[in-house]
Write a protein that holds these residues in place. Structure first.
Motif, short mmCIF file in Angstrom:
data_model
loop_
_atom_site.label_atom_id
_atom_site.label_comp_id
_atom_site.label_asym_id
_atom_site.label_seq_id
_atom_site.Cartn_x
_atom_site.Cartn_y
_atom_site.Cartn_z
N VAL A 128 -2.57 -12.27 -2.15
CA VAL A 128 -1.55 -11.35 -1.65
C VAL A 128 -1.81 -11.18 -0.16
O VAL A 128 -2.90 -10.76 0.24
CB VAL A 128 -1.61 -9.99 -2.37
N ILE A 129 -0.84 -11.56 0.65
CA ILE A 129 -0.97 -11.50 2.11
C ILE A 129 -0.34 -10.20 2.57
O ILE A 129 0.88 -10.07 2.63
CB ILE A 129 -0.28 -12.72 2.75
N LYS A 130 -1.19 -9.23 2.86
CA LYS A 130 -0.71 -7.88 3.17
C LYS A 130 -0.45 -7.74 4.67
O LYS A 130 -1.21 -8.27 5.48
CB LYS A 130 -1.73 -6.85 2.70
N VAL A 142 1.88 -2.94 3.64
CA VAL A 142 0.94 -1.83 3.40
C VAL A 142 1.02 -0.85 4.57
O VAL A 142 1.53 -1.19 5.64
CB VAL A 142 -0.52 -2.34 3.24
N GLU A 143 0.53 0.34 4.36
CA GLU A 143 0.62 1.38 5.39
C GLU A 143 -0.57 1.37 6.34
O GLU A 143 -0.45 1.76 7.50
CB GLU A 143 0.73 2.77 4.74
N GLN A 144 -1.74 0.95 5.85
CA GLN A 144 -2.96 1.06 6.64
C GLN A 144 -3.39 -0.29 7.21
O GLN A 144 -3.46 -1.28 6.48
CB GLN A 144 -4.10 1.61 5.77
N THR A 145 -3.71 -0.30 8.50
CA THR A 145 -4.13 -1.53 9.16
C THR A 145 -5.36 -2.14 8.50
O THR A 145 -5.46 -3.37 8.37
CB THR A 145 -4.42 -1.27 10.65
N GLN A 146 -6.30 -1.30 8.03
CA GLN A 146 -7.53 -1.84 7.44
C GLN A 146 -7.26 -2.63 6.16
O GLN A 146 -8.10 -3.41 5.72
CB GLN A 146 -8.56 -0.74 7.18
N ASP A 147 -6.08 -2.45 5.57
CA ASP A 147 -5.74 -3.17 4.35
C ASP A 147 -4.97 -4.46 4.63
O ASP A 147 -4.70 -5.22 3.71
CB ASP A 147 -4.88 -2.28 3.44
#
Length: 201
Positions: free
Chosen positions: A16-18, A58-63
């Motif tokens: 999954v490429i987030k 996704v909402e968060q950059t770390q993800d």
């Protein structure tokens, strides 16, 4: 066309490429929202083709594997992306030209389908073409190999019309992500070039 120098980089099948959208740098919040919506349409188009990996916002950059960013001015370049790699975070850039010309702004999602092709590991359709004046391969510094049939209307071609994913693009990308190591554990090959799988961080 796939392959980059000495390997054919792709994401590990099933990945999954987030992605995340950054609002900094865009002229207005509306531009940032518009670009993110357009990228989401493009990602959905690729997801619907069931090619072996998926895109997910996704909402968060770390993800995230990559961030959609505004790159300012870059001549007539509309957008730019990256190939599969081991980096923690990559960027997909959209430039001023994509907003300033109605033909491209209205079809920004189609521009993003081309850029997401690069993110999947696809090269330009002309990556093995020879320059008739110099006799050299157009993109010789970044060695490419041919996987599927040539198609002048491929989403990975350049044209004065917005790109569109063709049936050959879908079939060739599915074939690329369906390649598996052999019984001895050797990586699959495209031509004589090994496929290198990267796991999204």
């Amino acid at each position: 066309m796939v392959g980059l120098n000495k390997e054919c980089p792709r994401w590990a099948p099933g990945s999954v490429i987030k992605w995340v959208a950054w609002t900094q740098g865009f002229k207005t919040p509306e531009d940032a929202t518009y670009a993110a919506q357009q990228l989401n349409i493009a990602a959905t188009k690729w997801n619907e083709l069931d090619i072996g990996v998926k895109f997910e916002w996704v909402e968060q950059t770390q993800d995230a594997v990559f961030a959609l960013c505004h790159g300012g001015s870059n001549g007539g370049t509309l957008a730019s992306a990256f190939f599969p790699n081991p980096n923690d975070l990559n960027v997909l850039m959209v430039y001023n030209a994509a907003f300033s010309m109605p033909k491209w702004k209205d079809n920004m999602w189609k521009v993003f389908t081309h850029e997401l092709g690069h993110v999947l590991g696809l090269r330009h359709e002309f990556a093995v073409d020879v320059n008739l004046e110099t006799g050299k391969v157009v993109e010789a510094s970044l060695k490419a190999v041919q996987l599927g049939p040539r198609n002048k209307t491929s989403v990975m071609s350049y044209s004065n019309k917005p790109p569109e994913i063709q049936q050959s693009d879908a079939e060739s990308t599915r074939a690329f992500y369906a390649l598996r190591e052999d019984e001895q554990g050797n990586p699959p090959l495209v031509g004589l070039t090994e496929v290198q799988d990267y796991v999204p961080m």
